[in-house]
Design an enzyme around this catalytic site. Structure first.
Site, PDB file in Angstrom:
ATOM      1  N   VAL A   1     121.006  17.505 -21.336  1.00  0.00           N
ATOM      2  CA  VAL A   1     119.555  17.599 -21.540  1.00  0.00           C
ATOM      3  C   VAL A   1     119.236  18.480 -22.759  1.00  0.00           C
ATOM      4  CG1 VAL A   1     117.333  18.075 -20.454  1.00  0.00           C
ATOM      5  CG2 VAL A   1     119.242  17.328 -19.033  1.00  0.00           C
TER       6      VAL A   1
ATOM      7  N   LYS B   1     116.113  21.569 -10.536  1.00  0.00           N
ATOM      8  CA  LYS B   1     115.557  21.324  -9.177  1.00  0.00           C
ATOM      9  C   LYS B   1     116.283  22.134  -8.111  1.00  0.00           C
ATOM     10  CE  LYS B   1     118.543  18.187 -10.456  1.00  0.00           C
ATOM     11  NZ  LYS B   1     118.738  17.174 -11.467  1.00  0.00           N
TER      12      LYS B   1
ATOM     13  N   GLU C   1     108.444  19.891 -14.896  1.00  0.00           N
ATOM     14  CA  GLU C   1     108.242  18.440 -14.743  1.00  0.00           C
ATOM     15  C   GLU C   1     109.572  17.673 -14.684  1.00  0.00           C
ATOM     16  OE1 GLU C   1     104.984  16.477 -14.711  1.00  0.00           O
ATOM     17  OE2 GLU C   1     106.625  15.391 -13.799  1.00  0.00           O
TER      18      GLU C   1
ATOM     19  N   GLY D   1     113.453  12.879 -13.699  1.00  0.00           N
ATOM     20  CA  GLY D   1     113.731  12.881 -15.146  1.00  0.00           C
ATOM     21  C   GLY D   1     112.519  12.651 -16.027  1.00  0.00           C
TER      22      GLY D   1
ATOM     23  N   ASP E   1     120.662  16.475  -3.985  1.00  0.00           N
ATOM     24  CA  ASP E   1     119.809  16.452  -5.168  1.00  0.00           C
ATOM     25  C   ASP E   1     118.477  15.756  -4.852  1.00  0.00           C
ATOM     26  OD1 ASP E   1     119.627  16.656  -8.302  1.00  0.00           O
ATOM     27  OD2 ASP E   1     119.092  14.586  -7.820  1.00  0.00           O
TER      28      ASP E   1
ATOM     29  N   LYS F   1     114.526  17.338  -4.663  1.00  0.00           N
ATOM     30  CA  LYS F   1     113.358  16.743  -5.336  1.00  0.00           C
ATOM     31  C   LYS F   1     112.259  16.435  -4.315  1.00  0.00           C
ATOM     32  CE  LYS F   1     116.248  14.985  -9.019  1.00  0.00           C
ATOM     33  NZ  LYS F   1     117.186  13.921  -9.396  1.00  0.00           N
TER      34      LYS F   1
ATOM     35  N   GLY G   1     119.227  11.305 -17.531  1.00  0.00           N
ATOM     36  CA  GLY G   1     119.787  11.005 -18.858  1.00  0.00           C
ATOM     37  C   GLY G   1     119.140  11.844 -19.941  1.00  0.00           C
TER      38      GLY G   1
HETATM   39  P1  NDP Z   1     125.268  20.083 -18.560  1.00  0.00           P
HETATM   40  O1  NDP Z   1     126.335  20.479 -17.615  1.00  0.00           O
HETATM   41  O2  NDP Z   1     125.455  18.849 -19.388  1.00  0.00           O
HETATM   42  O3  NDP Z   1     124.975  21.275 -19.592  1.00  0.00           O
HETATM   43  C1  NDP Z   1     124.905  22.618 -19.196  1.00  0.00           C
HETATM   44  C2  NDP Z   1     124.807  23.494 -20.457  1.00  0.00           C
HETATM   45  O4  NDP Z   1     124.596  24.822 -20.059  1.00  0.00           O
HETATM   46  C3  NDP Z   1     126.042  23.482 -21.343  1.00  0.00           C
HETATM   47  O5  NDP Z   1     125.665  23.506 -22.691  1.00  0.00           O
HETATM   48  C4  NDP Z   1     126.763  24.786 -20.987  1.00  0.00           C
HETATM   49  O6  NDP Z   1     127.440  25.368 -22.086  1.00  0.00           O
HETATM   50  C5  NDP Z   1     125.606  25.666 -20.628  1.00  0.00           C
HETATM   51  N1  NDP Z   1     125.932  26.636 -19.575  1.00  0.00           N
HETATM   52  C6  NDP Z   1     126.225  26.400 -18.276  1.00  0.00           C
HETATM   53  N2  NDP Z   1     126.438  27.547 -17.609  1.00  0.00           N
HETATM   54  C7  NDP Z   1     126.258  28.519 -18.517  1.00  0.00           C
HETATM   55  C8  NDP Z   1     126.359  29.938 -18.478  1.00  0.00           C
HETATM   56  N3  NDP Z   1     126.656  30.560 -17.330  1.00  0.00           N
HETATM   57  N4  NDP Z   1     126.126  30.638 -19.587  1.00  0.00           N
HETATM   58  C9  NDP Z   1     125.830  30.024 -20.747  1.00  0.00           C
HETATM   59  N5  NDP Z   1     125.713  28.672 -20.866  1.00  0.00           N
HETATM   60  C10 NDP Z   1     125.936  27.938 -19.771  1.00  0.00           C
HETATM   61  O7  NDP Z   1     123.923  19.971 -17.706  1.00  0.00           O
HETATM   62  P2  NDP Z   1     122.694  18.973 -17.911  1.00  0.00           P
HETATM   63  O8  NDP Z   1     122.197  19.075 -19.293  1.00  0.00           O
HETATM   64  O9  NDP Z   1     123.029  17.645 -17.359  1.00  0.00           O
HETATM   65  O10 NDP Z   1     121.626  19.586 -16.871  1.00  0.00           O
HETATM   66  C11 NDP Z   1     120.883  20.751 -17.178  1.00  0.00           C
HETATM   67  C12 NDP Z   1     119.817  20.941 -16.120  1.00  0.00           C
HETATM   68  O11 NDP Z   1     118.926  19.823 -16.123  1.00  0.00           O
HETATM   69  C13 NDP Z   1     120.343  21.029 -14.687  1.00  0.00           C
HETATM   70  O12 NDP Z   1     119.528  21.890 -13.953  1.00  0.00           O
HETATM   71  C14 NDP Z   1     120.179  19.585 -14.173  1.00  0.00           C
HETATM   72  O13 NDP Z   1     120.074  19.522 -12.771  1.00  0.00           O
HETATM   73  C15 NDP Z   1     118.871  19.216 -14.831  1.00  0.00           C
HETATM   74  N6  NDP Z   1     118.639  17.813 -15.026  1.00  0.00           N
HETATM   75  C16 NDP Z   1     119.600  17.012 -15.561  1.00  0.00           C
HETATM   76  C17 NDP Z   1     119.354  15.677 -15.799  1.00  0.00           C
HETATM   77  C18 NDP Z   1     120.374  14.772 -16.390  1.00  0.00           C
HETATM   78  O14 NDP Z   1     120.118  13.572 -16.484  1.00  0.00           O
HETATM   79  N7  NDP Z   1     121.534  15.280 -16.801  1.00  0.00           N
HETATM   80  C19 NDP Z   1     118.059  15.095 -15.472  1.00  0.00           C
HETATM   81  C20 NDP Z   1     117.087  16.017 -14.905  1.00  0.00           C
HETATM   82  C21 NDP Z   1     117.391  17.327 -14.690  1.00  0.00           C
HETATM   83  P3  NDP Z   1     128.691  24.658 -22.835  1.00  0.00           P
HETATM   84  O15 NDP Z   1     128.084  23.466 -23.555  1.00  0.00           O
HETATM   85  O16 NDP Z   1     129.216  25.656 -23.786  1.00  0.00           O
HETATM   86  O17 NDP Z   1     129.633  24.261 -21.753  1.00  0.00           O
HETATM   87  N1  HSE Z   2     121.862  14.017 -11.162  1.00  0.00           N
HETATM   88  C1  HSE Z   2     120.469  13.724 -11.214  1.00  0.00           C
HETATM   89  C2  HSE Z   2     120.258  12.267 -10.877  1.00  0.00           C
HETATM   90  C3  HSE Z   2     119.933  14.013 -12.602  1.00  0.00           C
HETATM   91  O1  HSE Z   2     121.248  11.519 -10.864  1.00  0.00           O
HETATM   92  O2  HSE Z   2     119.142  11.869 -10.610  1.00  0.00           O
HETATM   93  C4  HSE Z   2     118.427  13.877 -12.669  1.00  0.00           C
HETATM   94  O3  HSE Z   2     117.795  14.863 -11.906  1.00  0.00           O
END
Ligand code: NDP
Ligand code: HSE
Length: 428
Positions: free
Chosen positions: A14, A105, A129, A134, A201, A205, A302
């Site tokens: 994200v 969430k 939001e 998403g 999850d 939500k 995504g």
């Molecule tokens: P990712 O696992 O892809 O990315 C997590 C990021 O956070 C990475 O860049 C990681 O660093 C960094 N990170 C994690 N822990 C730490 C820490 N302790 N200290 C510093 N940096 C840290 O997660 P997503 O982007 O998929 O998800 C992010 C949030 O969004 C979550 O809460 C998820 O539930 C929510 N979300 C995700 C969706 C999706 O489609 N993926 C949709 C809707 C919500 P590094 O890159 O160096 O490893």
């Molecule tokens: N893992 C979550 C899903 C990401 O599959 O819906 C979006 O919140």
């Protein structure tokens, strides 16, 4: 031109989408908001990891203080996920008088109230939001666009990963394992996909949606949760033979001031608008007392879709900053929590069983339902070739849940029944 400085915590799926969109749309967004938007610092775990989008490596940091304690940063976007660290970081950001946007969430379902109270106290915004569905703008729809109506029920397909898995199993005939791997590589699944496939999850939500739709402080413990790990391709095929689609569905319904919130694999009649919501798409079906039934549909996970929600929250914060009204748009539940009595819940059910294919066994089954006064709507029987076993699928009419469950227990223990399972059926 006035400048707004942003600190980003997390640069994964994200976070990458947020940086990409902010870079691509910078000129348009800045013109719209009447200020420049500067991404000042980005917190990651590993600064040397290759990134999918161009970024000035000097703004990457592994020290959270560089972001949270920088007095020039106005808005923090939290995208690291997880609960403990994210909670501490957001709390610290609010205490440091920064506005916060998050997609988390897990955190908002468990500690949302505490953090929202802190935001109100600090007179700062805390918007989330992207935490539900998403890219679908459902939270603001509930709190603003539908504010005049009394909402009585929500049905949601709110987890992209499980919807993707079930769609691939239904339409492409893929195995559960292959479909999950594909969802992971596409970036929909959580870092640990257990919370997707076990329904947690989606439950989180539904907790957030229930707060905003009903103003009731539902907790995770109040939600009855069943995931999709036991759903087989055969369940899907036999549901299809009776005209139904299997989906992981969240339902939140209020009746006489008491609420029932559940997440479970559910059969939807093929004609139900939610039945055609496929792959990573999500949809929330809302029953309003006056408006009637409306559905909000779109990509539920995504990089790009989630980034749109996150950045739109960012713009909403900037608008509030410009007007000097941050912290005014905080929704906290006002009503008391009362769980609905299980005995007051009614539903249709789908029963699938294997039975000895011998004279009289079928009438034992129908006699049981007759004795319990459970009426059957659809019934399908097919022999399993060469095995003297019959495959039977049944859809009941609407019946009391407790009565159904006790009857199913008797059925499961009958000598002629080799195995049996059931799913809830949502009305068309
Ligand atoms: P990712 O696992 O892809 O990315 C997590 C990021 O956070 C990475 O860049 C990681 O660093 C960094 N990170 C994690 N822990 C730490 C820490 N302790 N200290 C510093 N940096 C840290 O997660 P997503 O982007 O998929 O998800 C992010 C949030 O969004 C979550 O809460 C998820 O539930 C929510 N979300 C995700 C969706 C999706 O489609 N993926 C949709 C809707 C919500 P590094 O890159 O160096 O490893
Ligand atoms: N893992 C979550 C899903 C990401 O599959 O819906 C979006 O919140």
């Amino acid at each position: 031109m006035k400048k707004v400085s942003v600190g980003l915590l997390g640069f994964g799926t994200v976070g990458t989408g947020v940086v990409r969109l902010l870079t691509q749309e910078k000129e348009r967004l800045e013109a719209r908001m009447g200020c420049s938007i500067e991404l000042k610092k980005v917190l990651v775990r590993n600064k040397n990891r290759p990134r999918k989008v161009l970024i000035d490596s000097r703004i990457l940091t592994t020290d959270a203080s560089d972001v949270l304690d920088d007095p020039e940063i106005d808005i923090i976007i939290e995208l690291i996920g997880g609960v403990d660290k994210a909670y501490r970081y957001i709390l610290r950001a609010l205490q440091n008088k920064k506005n916060v946007v998050t997609a988390n969430k897990d955190l908002m379902a468990s500690y949302g109230e505490e953090l929202l109270l802190e935001a109100r106290k600090s007179k700062k915004d805390l918007f989330y939001e992207a935490s539900v569905a998403g890219g679908i703008p459902i939270l603001r729809t509930l709190t603003d666009s539908l504010a005049a109506d009394r909402i009585v029920k929500l049905i949601g397909i709110v987890n992209g990963t499980t919807n993707y898995i079930l769609s691939q199993m239904s339409h492409e005939g893929l195995s559960y394992e292959k479909s999950l791997q594909s969802a992971q590589s596409l970036g929909f699944a959580e870092a640990d996909p257990t919370s997707d496939v076990e329904g947690l999850d989606a439950a989180r939500k539904m907790v957030i949606l229930s707060h905003l739709a009903f103003s009731i402080p539902v907790r995770m413990d109040d939600v009855k949760i069943t995931g999709i790990t036991d759903v087989t391709r055969e369940d899907i095929v036999y549901a299809q033979k009776l005209g139904y689609t299997v989906k992981l569905v969240g339902v939140s319904e209020v009746n006489n001031g008491a609420i029932d919130v559940r997440v479970e694999p559910t059969l939807l009649p093929n004609g139900h608008p939610l039945a055609s919501v496929d792959n990573e798409n999500n949809a929330i079906y809302v029953y309003g007392s006056t408006l009637g039934e409306t559905m909000y549909y779109g990509p539920g996970a995504g990089e790009g879709p989630t980034a749109v929600s996150v950045l739109s929250d960012l713009l909403a914060v900037i608008r509030n900053m410009n007007l000097g009204v941050t912290g005014n748009h905080i929704f906290l539940p006002r009503r008391e929590m009362h769980n609905r009595e299980e005995n007051s819940i009614e539903s249709q059910f789908f029963v699938r069983l294997h039975m000895k294919d011998e004279p009289g066994s079928f009438s034992l089954l129908t006699d049981l339902f007759k004795e319990q006064r459970i009426s059957l709507e659809k019934l399908y029987q097919e022999p399993i070739v060469g095995k003297d076993i019959a495959e039977i699928s049944i859809i009941t009419h609407t019946t009391n849940k407790i009565l159904f469950e006790s009857s199913f227990d008797v059925l499961r223990k009958m000598d002629v029944v080799l195995n049996a399972k059931y799913y809830r059926v949502e009305r068309g």
